[in-house]
Scaffold this active site. Structure first.
Site, mmCIF file in Angstrom:
data_model
loop_
_atom_site.group_PDB
_atom_site.id
_atom_site.type_symbol
_atom_site.label_atom_id
_atom_site.label_comp_id
_atom_site.label_asym_id
_atom_site.label_seq_id
_atom_site.Cartn_x
_atom_site.Cartn_y
_atom_site.Cartn_z
ATOM 1 N N CYS A 267 4.976 7.751 34.619
ATOM 2 C CA CYS A 267 5.765 8.076 33.408
ATOM 3 C C CYS A 267 7.201 8.305 33.875
ATOM 4 O O CYS A 267 7.678 9.432 33.895
ATOM 5 C CB CYS A 267 5.225 9.319 32.709
ATOM 6 S SG CYS A 267 3.446 9.315 32.433
ATOM 7 N N ALA A 268 7.889 7.239 34.255
ATOM 8 C CA ALA A 268 9.063 7.362 35.110
ATOM 9 C C ALA A 268 10.357 7.732 34.399
ATOM 10 O O ALA A 268 11.285 8.243 35.022
ATOM 11 C CB ALA A 268 9.277 6.061 35.887
ATOM 12 N N GLY A 269 10.485 7.453 33.110
ATOM 13 C CA GLY A 269 11.763 7.694 32.460
ATOM 14 C C GLY A 269 12.147 9.170 32.410
ATOM 15 O O GLY A 269 11.268 10.016 32.274
ATOM 16 N N PRO A 270 13.435 9.486 32.562
ATOM 17 C CA PRO A 270 14.579 8.563 32.706
ATOM 18 C C PRO A 270 14.903 8.173 34.150
ATOM 19 O O PRO A 270 15.881 7.484 34.394
ATOM 20 C CB PRO A 270 15.738 9.362 32.108
ATOM 21 C CG PRO A 270 15.390 10.789 32.410
ATOM 22 C CD PRO A 270 13.886 10.880 32.310
ATOM 23 N N GLY A 271 14.118 8.644 35.133
ATOM 24 C CA GLY A 271 14.272 8.109 36.483
ATOM 25 C C GLY A 271 14.688 9.071 37.566
ATOM 26 O O GLY A 271 14.779 8.680 38.728
ATOM 27 N N LYS A 273 13.099 11.772 38.935
ATOM 28 C CA LYS A 273 12.037 11.981 39.923
ATOM 29 C C LYS A 273 11.758 10.686 40.675
ATOM 30 O O LYS A 273 11.470 10.707 41.879
ATOM 31 C CB LYS A 273 10.781 12.513 39.242
ATOM 32 C CG LYS A 273 10.929 13.896 38.633
ATOM 33 C CD LYS A 273 9.611 14.382 38.053
ATOM 34 C CE LYS A 273 9.778 15.735 37.356
ATOM 35 N NZ LYS A 273 10.537 15.595 36.078
ATOM 36 N N ASP A 318 2.546 0.693 29.009
ATOM 37 C CA ASP A 318 1.882 1.926 28.619
ATOM 38 C C ASP A 318 1.133 2.488 29.817
ATOM 39 O O ASP A 318 0.250 1.821 30.375
ATOM 40 C CB ASP A 318 0.917 1.620 27.464
ATOM 41 C CG ASP A 318 0.217 2.857 26.926
ATOM 42 O OD1 ASP A 318 0.288 3.924 27.568
ATOM 43 O OD2 ASP A 318 -0.414 2.742 25.859
ATOM 44 N N ASP A 335 4.144 12.628 35.471
ATOM 45 C CA ASP A 335 5.063 13.599 34.869
ATOM 46 C C ASP A 335 4.932 13.421 33.365
ATOM 47 O O ASP A 335 5.699 12.702 32.732
ATOM 48 C CB ASP A 335 6.488 13.333 35.359
ATOM 49 C CG ASP A 335 7.496 14.298 34.775
ATOM 50 O OD1 ASP A 335 7.095 15.408 34.374
ATOM 51 O OD2 ASP A 335 8.685 13.944 34.702
ATOM 52 N N CYS A 388 6.668 19.745 32.072
ATOM 53 C CA CYS A 388 7.786 20.674 31.924
ATOM 54 C C CYS A 388 7.443 21.632 30.782
ATOM 55 O O CYS A 388 8.199 21.801 29.837
ATOM 56 C CB CYS A 388 9.077 19.926 31.643
ATOM 57 S SG CYS A 388 10.523 20.997 31.754
#
Length: 458
Positions: A267-271, A273, A318, A335, A388
């Site tokens: 779940c990489a966005g916005p990048g 991590k 997805d 994440d 978070c």
């Protein structure tokens, strides 16, 4: 009356509140462009930032005060007038702005945006607001804490009642139920700007600021524009909360059985991590693949990873059913999308947008993402699940349900990795929970799960 009498800093704050109200904008995303538009820097930019963000943090408190000072329900006050009144209340009750200046500038703003009649109304209301300081308003409006602790904290610390209850339950989950007021107060303190050095591309010695106490890669920027720091401008470093840095470090340092070659950010966005993970992976000769469902966020990930070594690519897909080979990764980060109630310092408007109903949808998504990650990691590999948010439904309950439903998943004890982070034990043994009031980070939750089975050969 023209806009010339309204100073640019207050105009920026007013436009931020309008963008949040009308377009569901996030303060920390819309504010920089407005500061550039109005060419605000230094003290003026700092004033506009505190005025907008502080007002949004204290919205419930100011609405209660304003409601006591008007002869009509707030819902019948024109939205633009109410935005201006909230800005005026923040100046009167929480900023070092002289009373006459706070009232006069707000009245000018209302006259400029709405008209003379609305200006007179604003003047009358704010003069009533100014008759008491914030503590006196609390004494008049807030219920006694011993009789109604949730109602008291909701008004005094400006959080929805359900959020007060959820955060209180999260603290009770780690044996700290008496710290609720401290946590809520910390949510209303603007966070420091934290920078991260991406190993192999920069080091924190070249970044201005004090070293972060827990992350080996961060510094706390004392002042100035982070975009003017050369390493940040060049993409070799970035702006990243220390809690988020620790998520990447925890995945990178989690004990692994077998090979260590292929890492995945699901779940990489916005990048942010992803960029740190890519740097850590490259230092070990491993590579990183990033997955992000939303195309515009996937593009942000590509920008964050530009110029980094060891990046296999960014896939727009997805995360619950990505086009990837099962069992092909050694380390996976989830994440997960969450309520974001651990980042209310940075996104003050989130507390007013979320509702208990959001948990049902989010928890289902979180469980599916974690199940997908466990399918993608090889036997002996590890998955780090992070949110978070400290809300138990999103942390303890998701992990516990996964362990029950996936007999091949084993919880890895994170405590040895966090011996330098005091009072960070999570709601499940072996998990980690950070807190704004304890660690001055976002309230990041972390759990590492290992997929059981024979590991792949080296």
């Amino acid at each position: 009356m023209g806009r010339s009498r309204v100073d640019p800093a207050r105009t920026v704050a007013f436009e931020v509140l309008k963008a949040v109200r009308v377009h569901d904008a996030y303060t920390n995303l819309v504010l920089p462009s407005l500061l550039r538009k109005h060419r605000l820097t230094g003290r003026d930019a700092a004033f506009a930032t505190e005025l907008a963000s502080g007002t949004l943090r204290r919205l419930a408190t100011y609405d209660a005060v304003l409601d006591a000072c008007t002869d009509r329900p707030l819902r019948k006050v024109e939205a633009k007038v109410l935005d201006a009144l909230r800005l005026g209340a923040h100046q009167l009750l929480a900023m070092r702005v002289p009373q006459h200046a706070a009232i006069a500038t707000t009245v000018d703003l209302v006259r400029s945006e709405v008209g003379p009649g609305a200006g007179g109304f604003a003047n009358a209301v704010l003069r009533k607001v100014s008759q008491r300081d914030l503590e006196a308003w609390f004494a008049e409006l807030a219920p006694a804490r011993d009789a109604d602790p949730v109602g008291h904290d909701a008004l005094v610390h400006s959080h929805p009642a359900w959020v007060v209850e959820a955060l209180g339950a999260a603290l009770e989950g780690v044996g700290a139920g008496d710290e609720v007021a401290d946590l809520l107060a910390a949510d209303n303190v603007a966070p420091a700007v934290t920078l991260v050095a991406r190993p192999g591309r920069s080091n924190r010695e070249e970044l201005p600021g004090e070293p972060t106490p827990y992350s080996p890669h961060g510094v706390v920027l004392g002042s100035g524009d982070p975009g003017q720091v050369p390493a940040v401008a060049e993409g070799r470093a970035g702006v990243q909360d220390e809690g988020s840095q620790l998520v990447a470090v925890a995945l990178a340092d989690a004990p692994l059985e077998g090979r260590d070659e292929h890492w995945l950010d699901l779940c990489a966005g916005p990048g942010g991590k992803s960029a740190l993970l890519a740097a850590l992976a490259a230092g070990r000769g491993a590579d990183l693949l990033a997955v992000e469902r939303q195309p515009h966020r996937a593009e942000l990930v590509r920008r964050a990873l530009a110029g980094a070594d060891g990046v296999r690519g960014v896939v727009t897909a997805d995360g619950t059913r990505p086009p990837l080979e099962p069992g092909s990764f050694d380390r996976v980060l989830v994440d997960a999308p969450c309520t974001g109630l651990g980042a209310l310092r940075r996104r003050p408007e989130s507390r007013w947008r979320r509702s208990p109903d959001d948990l049902t949808v989010l928890v289902d998504l979180q469980r599916r993402l974690l199940a997908s990650a466990l399918d993608l990691v090889r036997p002996g590999g590890v998955v780090l699940y992070a949110t978070c948010s400290p809300v138990l439904a999103e942390t303890r309950d998701v992990v516990a349900a996964t362990l029950e439903q996936q007999p091949g998943a084993q919880l890895v004890d994170l405590a040895p990795q966090h011996v330098q982070v005091p009072t960070s034990a999570g709601p499940l043994p072996g998990t980690v929970q950070l807190w704004p009031h304890r660690h001055r980070t976002d309230a990041m939750f972390m759990a590492v799960l290992r997929r059981a089975g024979e590991p792949a050969g080296d």
